[in-house]
Design an enzyme around this catalytic site. Structure first.
Site, PDB file in Angstrom:
ATOM      1  N   LYS A 164       4.119 -18.407  25.641  1.00  0.00           N
ATOM      2  CA  LYS A 164       3.439 -18.563  24.329  1.00  0.00           C
ATOM      3  C   LYS A 164       1.937 -18.749  24.509  1.00  0.00           C
ATOM      4  O   LYS A 164       1.135 -18.249  23.716  1.00  0.00           O
ATOM      5  CB  LYS A 164       4.044 -19.753  23.577  1.00  0.00           C
ATOM      6  CG  LYS A 164       3.389 -20.074  22.244  1.00  0.00           C
ATOM      7  CD  LYS A 164       3.550 -18.929  21.260  1.00  0.00           C
ATOM      8  CE  LYS A 164       3.132 -19.194  19.837  1.00  0.00           C
ATOM      9  NZ  LYS A 164       1.991 -20.003  19.554  1.00  0.00           N
ATOM     10  N   GLU A 171      -3.695 -13.084  21.418  1.00  0.00           N
ATOM     11  CA  GLU A 171      -3.985 -13.201  19.974  1.00  0.00           C
ATOM     12  C   GLU A 171      -5.487 -13.428  19.739  1.00  0.00           C
ATOM     13  O   GLU A 171      -6.091 -12.802  18.854  1.00  0.00           O
ATOM     14  CB  GLU A 171      -3.156 -14.372  19.442  1.00  0.00           C
ATOM     15  CG  GLU A 171      -3.319 -14.730  17.999  1.00  0.00           C
ATOM     16  CD  GLU A 171      -2.467 -15.958  17.656  1.00  0.00           C
ATOM     17  OE1 GLU A 171      -1.223 -15.886  17.786  1.00  0.00           O
ATOM     18  OE2 GLU A 171      -3.036 -17.002  17.294  1.00  0.00           O
TER      19      GLU A 171
HETATM   20  O1  LIG Z   1       1.851 -17.275  17.175  1.00  0.00           O
HETATM   21  C1  LIG Z   1       1.481 -18.016  16.292  1.00  0.00           C
HETATM   22  O2  LIG Z   1       2.129 -18.265  15.275  1.00  0.00           O
HETATM   23  C2  LIG Z   1       0.137 -18.663  16.461  1.00  0.00           C
HETATM   24  O3  LIG Z   1      -0.315 -18.349  17.756  1.00  0.00           O
HETATM   25  C3  LIG Z   1       0.133 -20.139  16.310  1.00  0.00           C
HETATM   26  O4  LIG Z   1       1.123 -20.695  17.104  1.00  0.00           O
HETATM   27  C4  LIG Z   1      -1.225 -20.748  16.681  1.00  0.00           C
HETATM   28  O5  LIG Z   1      -1.080 -21.793  17.534  1.00  0.00           O
HETATM   29  C5  LIG Z   1      -1.979 -21.265  15.546  1.00  0.00           C
HETATM   30  O6  LIG Z   1      -1.985 -20.297  14.562  1.00  0.00           O
HETATM   31  C6  LIG Z   1      -3.441 -21.643  15.811  1.00  0.00           C
HETATM   32  O7  LIG Z   1      -3.897 -21.439  17.074  1.00  0.00           O
HETATM   33  P1  LIG Z   1      -5.460 -21.657  17.382  1.00  0.00           P
HETATM   34  O8  LIG Z   1      -5.869 -22.904  16.615  1.00  0.00           O
HETATM   35  O9  LIG Z   1      -5.581 -21.888  18.844  1.00  0.00           O
HETATM   36  O10 LIG Z   1      -6.178 -20.460  16.887  1.00  0.00           O
END
Ligand SMILES: O=C(O)[C@H](O)[C@@H](O)[C@H](O)[C@H](O)COP(=O)(O)O
Length: 313
Positions: A164, A171
């Protein structure tokens, strides 16, 4: 099956709903009594039949640590704790060891999907022993999206959150790439409608994706994103991805740059660019801009920029 679910925020609350829709019995605990089914972790544990499965969905770090510590005191041998938050993968190993001393199983589960997961399903990346994973499998099956993808037993404890973490690094870089392309399109004033260019990319292109779909959605809400400040927080996984890359000497220029772009977004002014400007001025007499000019042309000191001819060296 029965599940104890700790943490009923945006993620946990929606997961409870999806699981109940699938016919599972979910007993939820949250510090907010308005959303909780029980008043304490002790009551949650007492309500569940053995062997219990308790899913922890609280913020990473101290809140997760405190919850797992307390569950370690309350649960029985044969029970399983799942950490579905965004914990650092190295914490999983500590949690698994502490619980193993009491014969309580531990599974780490990276969960992706955000607020859309309730209806679309959540992608699940799990780490742990196969026997512990098997005890939770009906819950994983209900949470995951329909179809063959969306669930992986990635390896031993820690592997789920490691997967993850890397997912989130990717991401960051994908979001940054869309954002940079969008800014250039807006700045260049060559295409007549940036939003429609993005919308056209949603079908057939090499770069179509769910993030692109969400970008179009955001522009449909606010075409030029004028209501937003260019400021982005981070929750840790991007940093941990970069740290892991350093540990393994793996070059991650795109992911690292996207993390650093978020740091830069939090500065009203750039201290390092003050130094760059000062050095250009020192060695070449290049023009500098006074600190107060951004407050407006009439601000005190706004006229201290050296004459244009000084910027020739
Ligand atoms: O796959 C997901 O659904 C996202 O990756 C999620 O888990 C993420 O942790 C948050 O949206 C914010 O992450 P950041 O604050 O690090 O941008």
């Amino acid at each position: 099956m029965q599940l104890g679910l700790v943490g009923l925020g945006k993620m946990g609350g929606n997961m409870r709903e999806r699981l109940r829709r699938a016919g599972h019995t979910v007993v939820g605990y949250d510090r907010n009594p308005d959303v909780a089914d029980v008043h304490s972790l002790g009551e949650l544990v007492d309500t569940l039949a053995e062997p219990r499965v308790v899913w922890v969905m609280v913020p990473a770090g101290a809140p997760t640590q405190a919850t797992i510590d307390e569950l370690g005191e309350l649960l029985s041998p044969g029970d399983v704790v799942v950490d579905g938050g965004n914990s650092r993968w190295t914490d999983d190993i500590k949690h698994a060891e502490a619980l193993a001393g009491k014969n309580i199983g531990f599974v780490d589960c990276g969960v992706s999907g955000g607020v859309w997961g309730r209806d679309n399903g959540y992608a699940l990346m799990c780490g742990g022993d196969a026997a512990d994973i098997a005890k939770v499998q009906p819950i994983f099956d209900a949470l995951k999206p329909e179809g063959p993808a969306g669930f992986v037993h990635a390896g031993k404890v820690g592997a789920g959150h490691f997967a993850k973490m890397v997912h989130n690094g990717i991401e960051y870089a994908l979001m940054q790439a869309y954002a940079e392309g969008w800014e250039l399109l807006e700045a260049a004033d060559v295409v007549t409608d940036v939003r429609e260019v993005f919308r056209s990319w949603q079908e057939g292109t090499v770069i179509r994706s769910w993030l692109l779909d969400l970008a179009v959605r955001a522009m449909d809400d606010d075409e030029h994103l004028e209501g937003l400040r260019g400021y982005a927080e981070d929750s840790g996984e991007g940093r941990w991805t970069v740290e892991a890359a350093i540990d393994h000497a793996v070059p991650l220029p795109a992911i690292t740059a996207s993390l650093f772009a978020r740091f830069a977004s939090r500065q009203d002014d750039s201290p390092q660019m003050k130094m760059v400007a000062a050095l250009r001025n020192q060695f070449g007499g290049h023009a500098v801009t006074a600190a107060s000019t951004h407050k407006g042309a009439d601000a005190p000191g706004a006229d201290v920029t050296p004459p244009k001819e000084a910027d020739a060296g």
